[in-house]
Design a protein around this motif. Sequence first.
Motif: not given
Length: 264
Positions: A29, A32, A61-62, A58, A26-27, A47, A49, A35-36, A24
């Motif tokens: 990726s 991501y 988001l984590a 990152v 950034n938003e 997660i 970085y 992971a979501r 990941i």
Amino acid sequence: MPETSDAPLLSKVLHGKRALVIGIANEQSIAYGCARVFRQLGADLAITYLNDKARPYVEPLAQALEARIFAPCDFSHSGELEEVFGQIEKRWGRLDIALHSVAYAPREDLRGRLVDSSDEGFKVAMDISCHSFIRMARLAEPLMTEGGTLIAMSYHGANKVVPHYNLMGPVKAALESTVRYLAYELGPKDIRVHAVSPGPLKTRAASGLKDFDVLLADATERSPIGELIDIDDVGLTTAFLATPFARRLTGTTTYVDGGLSIMA
């Protein structure tokens, strides 16, 4: 928590599973998006970085995904991957899913012809983009005591010549071959290994490819579905491969590209 449009249809099929997501940035990726969906399906997350420069992008988001482990991991830095797995062993004692979504080549080698690529550039690209997946698998194997799923991100340029993909084509071909051999070696331990091959999509990492806009336009025009995919499309497919619904699948490359790869 961010949600995909299909979230109401999702159950907690990964409840209690522990998933490591590497890649990941950034938003936007792909990692991501994966992971979501893992989190929406109930998995606990670790997660990583890349470095201090990447951390501010990152970490939020984590946090939104309630990651239990958050740690640096630069494949070119000796010991960082081992440290991540040390934290996983200490905190969880086991691992069920490990996602590798990292690719790198020096810009001058990435943008030039394959025939002109440097020795060092090729070695770096192969180490970061392919051999690191082997290292990840080696560390994951003893923690996947109840079986597990290893996933690497590939691209159609591994199998067909895609103009402007250049050096990364042979590197991704090696990665897909690696997936097959790892699937064979780890299968007796009920560890399944997959390559996922997304079609072109708008990420900051992909924008480093020469004439990437041309690839996007071509994908939209030639895809049977007629639309670009997004990171949630990749996430949903990747999550499926990590569920019991895919328990007899291993060693193959799954395309998430709106059918683009079937076109001449």
